[in-house]
Design a protein around this motif. Sequence first.
Motif, PDB file in Angstrom:
ATOM      1  N   GLN A 113       0.902  -1.356   0.049  1.00 56.72           N
ATOM      2  CA  GLN A 113      -0.135   0.042  -0.086  1.00 56.72           C
ATOM      3  C   GLN A 113       0.754   1.154  -0.100  1.00 56.72           C
ATOM      4  OE1 GLN A 113      -3.260   0.357   2.603  1.00 56.72           O
ATOM      5  NE2 GLN A 113      -4.407  -1.706   1.944  1.00 56.72           N
ATOM      6  N   ARG A 114       1.950   1.173   0.875  1.00 55.82           N
ATOM      7  CA  ARG A 114       2.910   2.394   0.619  1.00 55.82           C
ATOM      8  C   ARG A 114       3.547   2.801  -0.632  1.00 55.82           C
ATOM      9  NH1 ARG A 114       6.772   4.869   4.775  1.00 55.82           N
ATOM     10  NH2 ARG A 114       8.794   5.562   3.676  1.00 55.82           N
ATOM     11  N   LYS A 115       3.795   1.517  -1.248  1.00 51.03           N
ATOM     12  CA  LYS A 115       4.358   1.635  -2.589  1.00 51.03           C
ATOM     13  C   LYS A 115       3.315   2.318  -3.448  1.00 51.03           C
ATOM     14  CE  LYS A 115       6.797  -1.261  -5.820  1.00 51.03           C
ATOM     15  NZ  LYS A 115       7.246  -2.594  -6.204  1.00 51.03           N
ATOM     16  N   THR A 116       2.095   2.135  -3.542  1.00 45.32           N
ATOM     17  CA  THR A 116       1.219   2.324  -4.262  1.00 45.32           C
ATOM     18  C   THR A 116       1.201   3.927  -4.263  1.00 45.32           C
ATOM     19  OG1 THR A 116      -0.282   0.595  -3.825  1.00 45.32           O
ATOM     20  CG2 THR A 116      -1.381   2.477  -4.820  1.00 45.32           C
ATOM     21  N   VAL A 117       1.250   4.784  -3.206  1.00 41.89           N
ATOM     22  CA  VAL A 117       1.211   6.174  -3.210  1.00 41.89           C
ATOM     23  C   VAL A 117       2.728   6.819  -3.218  1.00 41.89           C
ATOM     24  CG1 VAL A 117      -0.969   6.209  -1.980  1.00 41.89           C
ATOM     25  CG2 VAL A 117       1.240   6.472  -0.515  1.00 41.89           C
ATOM     26  N   SER A 118       3.609   6.146  -3.059  1.00 43.10           N
ATOM     27  CA  SER A 118       4.968   6.783  -2.944  1.00 43.10           C
ATOM     28  C   SER A 118       5.358   7.555  -4.240  1.00 43.10           C
ATOM     29  CB  SER A 118       6.126   5.654  -2.527  1.00 43.10           C
ATOM     30  OG  SER A 118       6.216   4.524  -3.437  1.00 43.10           O
ATOM     31  N   PRO A 119       5.202   6.975  -5.494  1.00 43.41           N
ATOM     32  CA  PRO A 119       5.304   7.815  -6.453  1.00 43.41           C
ATOM     33  C   PRO A 119       5.123   9.388  -6.357  1.00 43.41           C
ATOM     34  CG  PRO A 119       4.734   5.755  -7.354  1.00 43.41           C
ATOM     35  CD  PRO A 119       4.297   5.802  -5.739  1.00 43.41           C
ATOM     36  N   ALA A 120       4.259   9.737  -5.654  1.00 38.09           N
ATOM     37  CA  ALA A 120       3.730  10.911  -5.408  1.00 38.09           C
ATOM     38  C   ALA A 120       4.601  11.926  -5.086  1.00 38.09           C
ATOM     39  CB  ALA A 120       2.453  11.031  -4.853  1.00 38.09           C
ATOM     40  N   VAL A 121       5.527  11.349  -4.170  1.00 36.53           N
ATOM     41  CA  VAL A 121       6.607  12.135  -3.437  1.00 36.53           C
ATOM     42  C   VAL A 121       7.963  11.643  -3.744  1.00 36.53           C
ATOM     43  CG1 VAL A 121       5.365  12.865  -1.638  1.00 36.53           C
ATOM     44  CG2 VAL A 121       6.299  10.632  -1.405  1.00 36.53           C
ATOM     45  N   SER A 122       8.120  11.047  -5.099  1.00 35.04           N
ATOM     46  CA  SER A 122       9.317  10.519  -5.387  1.00 35.04           C
ATOM     47  C   SER A 122      10.231  11.809  -5.843  1.00 35.04           C
ATOM     48  CB  SER A 122       9.090   9.831  -6.846  1.00 35.04           C
ATOM     49  OG  SER A 122       8.743  10.400  -7.732  1.00 35.04           O
ATOM     50  N   PRO A 123      11.654  11.683  -6.149  1.00 40.70           N
ATOM     51  CA  PRO A 123      12.354  12.693  -6.215  1.00 40.70           C
ATOM     52  C   PRO A 123      12.034  13.375  -7.810  1.00 40.70           C
ATOM     53  CG  PRO A 123      13.708  10.845  -5.542  1.00 40.70           C
ATOM     54  CD  PRO A 123      12.250  10.470  -5.337  1.00 40.70           C
ATOM     55  N   VAL A 124      11.569  12.606  -8.820  1.00 40.79           N
ATOM     56  CA  VAL A 124      11.163  12.995  -9.814  1.00 40.79           C
ATOM     57  C   VAL A 124      10.142  14.012  -9.639  1.00 40.79           C
ATOM     58  CG1 VAL A 124      10.343  12.377 -12.110  1.00 40.79           C
ATOM     59  CG2 VAL A 124      12.329  11.445 -11.100  1.00 40.79           C
ATOM     60  N   ASN A 125       8.795  13.700  -9.022  1.00 40.08           N
ATOM     61  CA  ASN A 125       7.674  14.254  -8.711  1.00 40.08           C
ATOM     62  C   ASN A 125       7.958  15.668  -8.034  1.00 40.08           C
ATOM     63  OD1 ASN A 125       5.022  14.192  -9.981  1.00 40.08           O
ATOM     64  ND2 ASN A 125       4.461  14.078  -7.874  1.00 40.08           N
ATOM     65  N   LEU A 126       8.927  15.415  -6.955  1.00 39.14           N
ATOM     66  CA  LEU A 126       9.253  16.675  -6.402  1.00 39.14           C
ATOM     67  C   LEU A 126       9.838  17.769  -7.222  1.00 39.14           C
ATOM     68  CD1 LEU A 126      10.477  15.218  -2.841  1.00 39.14           C
ATOM     69  CD2 LEU A 126       8.202  16.099  -3.368  1.00 39.14           C
ATOM     70  N   ALA A 127      10.630  17.480  -7.979  1.00 33.72           N
ATOM     71  CA  ALA A 127      11.072  18.261  -8.875  1.00 33.72           C
ATOM     72  C   ALA A 127      10.187  18.881  -9.771  1.00 33.72           C
ATOM     73  CB  ALA A 127      12.423  17.642  -9.835  1.00 33.72           C
ATOM     74  N   LEU A 128       9.248  18.476 -10.118  1.00 35.53           N
ATOM     75  CA  LEU A 128       8.304  18.753 -10.862  1.00 35.53           C
ATOM     76  C   LEU A 128       7.469  19.705  -9.964  1.00 35.53           C
ATOM     77  CD1 LEU A 128       7.063  15.623 -12.835  1.00 35.53           C
ATOM     78  CD2 LEU A 128       8.262  17.786 -13.891  1.00 35.53           C
ATOM     79  N   LEU A 129       7.061  19.485  -8.810  1.00 32.94           N
ATOM     80  CA  LEU A 129       6.180  20.077  -7.978  1.00 32.94           C
ATOM     81  C   LEU A 129       7.125  21.381  -7.636  1.00 32.94           C
ATOM     82  CD1 LEU A 129       4.616  17.317  -5.576  1.00 32.94           C
ATOM     83  CD2 LEU A 129       3.418  19.071  -7.015  1.00 32.94           C
ATOM     84  N   ALA A 231      -3.959   8.599 -13.389  1.00 31.11           N
ATOM     85  CA  ALA A 231      -3.414   9.949 -13.309  1.00 31.11           C
ATOM     86  C   ALA A 231      -2.176   9.906 -12.273  1.00 31.11           C
ATOM     87  CB  ALA A 231      -4.170  10.893 -13.342  1.00 31.11           C
ATOM     88  N   GLY A 232      -1.916  11.152 -11.931  1.00 30.15           N
ATOM     89  CA  GLY A 232      -0.687  11.219 -10.904  1.00 30.15           C
ATOM     90  C   GLY A 232      -0.968  11.764  -9.669  1.00 30.15           C
ATOM     91  N   ASP A 233      -2.428  11.995  -9.521  1.00 37.36           N
ATOM     92  CA  ASP A 233      -2.874  12.097  -8.090  1.00 37.36           C
ATOM     93  C   ASP A 233      -3.126  11.094  -7.076  1.00 37.36           C
ATOM     94  OD1 ASP A 233      -5.953  11.959  -7.797  1.00 37.36           O
ATOM     95  OD2 ASP A 233      -5.290  12.231 -10.026  1.00 37.36           O
ATOM     96  N   LEU A 234      -3.082  11.242  -5.809  1.00 39.28           N
ATOM     97  CA  LEU A 234      -2.972  10.437  -4.987  1.00 39.28           C
ATOM     98  C   LEU A 234      -4.245   9.271  -4.878  1.00 39.28           C
ATOM     99  CD1 LEU A 234      -1.641  12.143  -1.793  1.00 39.28           C
ATOM    100  CD2 LEU A 234      -0.682  10.352  -2.812  1.00 39.28           C
ATOM    101  N   ILE A 235      -5.412  10.226  -5.222  1.00 39.79           N
ATOM    102  CA  ILE A 235      -6.729   9.398  -5.366  1.00 39.79           C
ATOM    103  C   ILE A 235      -6.710   8.522  -6.499  1.00 39.79           C
ATOM    104  CG2 ILE A 235      -9.145   9.453  -5.530  1.00 39.79           C
ATOM    105  CD1 ILE A 235      -9.116  12.414  -4.694  1.00 39.79           C
ATOM    106  N   SER A 236      -6.123   8.737  -7.826  1.00 38.08           N
ATOM    107  CA  SER A 236      -6.199   8.157  -8.900  1.00 38.08           C
ATOM    108  C   SER A 236      -5.109   6.946  -8.451  1.00 38.08           C
ATOM    109  CB  SER A 236      -5.636   8.839 -10.118  1.00 38.08           C
ATOM    110  OG  SER A 236      -5.525   7.951 -11.087  1.00 38.08           O
ATOM    111  N   GLY A 241      -4.569   1.362  -8.017  1.00 41.95           N
ATOM    112  CA  GLY A 241      -3.428   0.682  -7.581  1.00 41.95           C
ATOM    113  C   GLY A 241      -3.746  -1.079  -7.138  1.00 41.95           C
ATOM    114  N   GLU A 242      -2.942  -1.786  -7.488  1.00 44.83           N
ATOM    115  CA  GLU A 242      -3.433  -3.344  -7.457  1.00 44.83           C
ATOM    116  C   GLU A 242      -3.626  -3.669  -6.142  1.00 44.83           C
ATOM    117  OE1 GLU A 242      -1.577  -7.611  -8.657  1.00 44.83           O
ATOM    118  OE2 GLU A 242      -0.759  -5.896  -9.585  1.00 44.83           O
ATOM    119  N   ALA A 243      -2.818  -3.016  -5.030  1.00 39.23           N
ATOM    120  CA  ALA A 243      -3.225  -3.288  -3.769  1.00 39.23           C
ATOM    121  C   ALA A 243      -4.128  -2.435  -2.935  1.00 39.23           C
ATOM    122  CB  ALA A 243      -1.467  -2.909  -2.940  1.00 39.23           C
TER     123      ALA A 243
END
Length: 425
Positions: A113-129, A231-236, A241-243
Amino acid sequence: MDDGSIDVKRAARDAAYAMPLADINPADPELFRTDTWGPYFERLRAEDPVHWAVSQEEDVGGYWSVTTWNDIMAVDTDHEAFSSEPTIVLPDPAEDFTLPMFIAMDSPKHDVQRKTVSPAVSPVNLALLEPTIRERCATILDSLPIGQEFDWVDKVSIELTTQMLATLFDFPWEDRRKLTRWSDVATAAPDSGIFSSSDPEIAENERRAELFECVDYFMRLWNERVNAPPAGDLISMLAHGEATRDMDRMEYLGNLILLIVGGNDTTRNTISGSVLALHQNPDQDRKLRENPDLIPSMVSETIRWQTPLAYMARRATRDVELGGKTIKAGDKIAMWYVSGNRDETVIDRPNDYIIDRDRVRQHLSFGFGIHRCVGNRLAELQLKIIWEEILKRFPTIQVTGQPRRVFSSFVKGYETLPVIIPTKL
């Protein structure tokens, strides 16, 4: 700001050392509302670092209070002996209102479950944010009144973190303050002032009603996102997410509360704490303004000094020896991060606020092990950017009165912080 706080601190120290050791209950929220928690933990670290405490709250009961750095690390990094289920706060969840969430789960379900949402705060996404965060900070700071007293918590800390949460969830912008309200409701004690009554039954009924409102709102967003491409938002992410896509309503609510509180309380209270800490330590404020390269170090020191979540709870899965005590299977344990971050045997001058201290990232505020805060880099990024933007604009921020602190032993934060910004650069 002569508020008699020295006398209050002295009286708290006298009280902490006068009472029988067995009577110390560090989960008393009044200690945090009055900012008098320090000497109680100081005494426990020295005399009874693994301390059996009994709360007056029936749903808390007895629990082990772990207060030193090394003992906290031993618990936090051993998720086999110390389970996060069913809760990471001291009160047990009501049997008819359990909210599963991945921070209160053990492996393997926690991990997927943690792995499902962790892309939202990945280094790549933080650079975009980062450009969005900087633009938001600039807009908020440029809207502040000059020469007039205002509440920093409301105008800056809440507004920035709520905007960030709305972005991460792709939440309707005009309703973003609902996120703040739901975060407060989720963690508030009955007599916190959040509810219409301090009667526990009335307060709990109001809490449930508002949290059901929260999940109903988010269910509408889930249904929109699940029928749209990922999409890239947490709800999506949760909906696809499979889990997580087969979560029931209460587990969805539990994970929402985790993400809302994690993204709201920790960052907003550290933003407020940074203003207060620099006001109380003018030598450190001067040091920062003379050398803005110290901002990342100041951010880490503030996260340690503030410790925005005072503890996390675990439950022993078997009998365990810790600090010369036998913790029985099923016993509850509170890891007091707020105390470990002031452990004199590990951190030099831990009660002092030193923005350029050695090993400044050495703190417990984000936890350790598999449950280390998933959004810690986002929190640091928001704090770094807002202080970069503050230093461009304001030669000083003056705190004009005592903050009103949250009545909670879990969320260590501020309801209000009155300030004046005399002039702009």
